[in-house]
Design an enzyme around this catalytic site. Sequence first.
Site, mmCIF file in Angstrom:
data_model
loop_
_atom_site.group_PDB
_atom_site.id
_atom_site.type_symbol
_atom_site.label_atom_id
_atom_site.label_comp_id
_atom_site.label_asym_id
_atom_site.label_seq_id
_atom_site.Cartn_x
_atom_site.Cartn_y
_atom_site.Cartn_z
ATOM 1 N N LYS A 164 -13.090 112.634 8.218
ATOM 2 C CA LYS A 164 -11.898 112.146 8.942
ATOM 3 C C LYS A 164 -11.922 112.632 10.393
ATOM 4 O O LYS A 164 -11.570 111.883 11.309
ATOM 5 C CB LYS A 164 -10.619 112.622 8.244
ATOM 6 C CG LYS A 164 -10.401 111.960 6.904
ATOM 7 C CD LYS A 164 -9.180 112.526 6.210
ATOM 8 C CE LYS A 164 -9.047 111.959 4.806
ATOM 9 N NZ LYS A 164 -8.108 112.707 3.996
ATOM 10 N N LEU A 212 -12.502 117.977 -2.074
ATOM 11 C CA LEU A 212 -12.169 116.638 -1.565
ATOM 12 C C LEU A 212 -10.679 116.654 -1.272
ATOM 13 O O LEU A 212 -9.899 117.306 -1.990
ATOM 14 C CB LEU A 212 -12.483 115.561 -2.610
ATOM 15 C CG LEU A 212 -13.959 115.294 -2.913
ATOM 16 C CD1 LEU A 212 -14.095 114.220 -3.990
ATOM 17 C CD2 LEU A 212 -14.726 114.873 -1.656
ATOM 18 N N ASP A 213 -10.274 115.918 -0.241
ATOM 19 C CA ASP A 213 -8.849 115.850 0.103
ATOM 20 C C ASP A 213 -8.065 115.168 -1.020
ATOM 21 O O ASP A 213 -8.631 114.425 -1.825
ATOM 22 C CB ASP A 213 -8.651 115.050 1.394
ATOM 23 C CG ASP A 213 -9.323 115.707 2.575
ATOM 24 O OD1 ASP A 213 -9.541 116.929 2.530
ATOM 25 O OD2 ASP A 213 -9.634 114.976 3.537
ATOM 26 N N LYS A 214 -6.755 115.357 -0.977
ATOM 27 C CA LYS A 214 -5.873 114.773 -1.990
ATOM 28 C C LYS A 214 -6.081 113.259 -2.116
ATOM 29 O O LYS A 214 -6.098 112.699 -3.211
ATOM 30 C CB LYS A 214 -4.421 115.079 -1.587
ATOM 31 C CG LYS A 214 -3.399 114.721 -2.624
ATOM 32 C CD LYS A 214 -2.040 115.238 -2.210
ATOM 33 C CE LYS A 214 -1.012 114.937 -3.271
ATOM 34 N NZ LYS A 214 0.301 115.488 -2.973
ATOM 35 N N HIS A 241 -12.186 118.660 6.280
ATOM 36 C CA HIS A 241 -11.828 117.263 6.635
ATOM 37 C C HIS A 241 -12.900 116.614 7.530
ATOM 38 O O HIS A 241 -12.569 115.852 8.447
ATOM 39 C CB HIS A 241 -10.508 117.210 7.413
ATOM 40 C CG HIS A 241 -9.296 117.604 6.632
ATOM 41 N ND1 HIS A 241 -9.130 117.366 5.291
ATOM 42 C CD2 HIS A 241 -8.145 118.219 7.026
ATOM 43 C CE1 HIS A 241 -7.952 117.821 4.893
ATOM 44 N NE2 HIS A 241 -7.340 118.349 5.915
#
Length: 230
Positions: free
Chosen positions: A190, A103-105, A187
Amino acid sequence: MERIDKILSNHGYCTRKFAKLFLKDFDVTVNGTRLLEPSDKVNSVDMLINGEPLDHPEGIFILLNKPKGYVCSHDIADGRLVFELFPDQWLSRNPVPSTIGRLDKDTTGVLLITDNTKLIHMLISPKREIDKEYQVSVDKPLTDNLIKEFASGSLMLEKELKPCLPATLTITDATHATVVLHEGKYHQVKRMFSHFGYTVTELHRSRFGEYTLGDLAEGEWIDLNMPETA
Ligand code: URA
């Protein structure tokens, strides 16, 4: 059965070299018998250290409610690591625990972590098409045409060789939606929205396959039953 020094080092207690010393300093027993010989073989599940079972003797498989600000990486140069949320000893284990996908930051929610490499492959294999459900907030009103576009199976993202698998988009209000993906490109959520001119302002994974957060608070984790991987 495995050598005691191997068990201790694989579970992050000490290096094999220091096993002899560890056995002198700590009360390591099996069925009430004190163990002092690093080369003796025992079952890790039967071992007690000062009366306590080993930490996750049969491997780690956990669900973390990932908070914002943590990265799915082992490299401290990347920032605050999700692994900082667990006992330090986990980073001395062999195999070391890894995240199952990333998972992204700035993404929150369901993150699975394990030290079982077969399980990682099983759960991220595109062939299994495991559902990943996301709650998404965007910067401007959503339009119904996106539902068809996401479901089409022909949405090509930049620098990808294959189109996105069909995804389910449910618009919940003007700027919020639920998306279910069956893959995990870099990503991906997004980029799918960005393809249509939207910026994702909040992203939360609410489900990975059968695993959901229940009432788990952010930053907390629970043990899961290790599935069969054979
Ligand atoms: N898709 C993204 O864009 N980011 C995530 O963290 C997960 C899926």
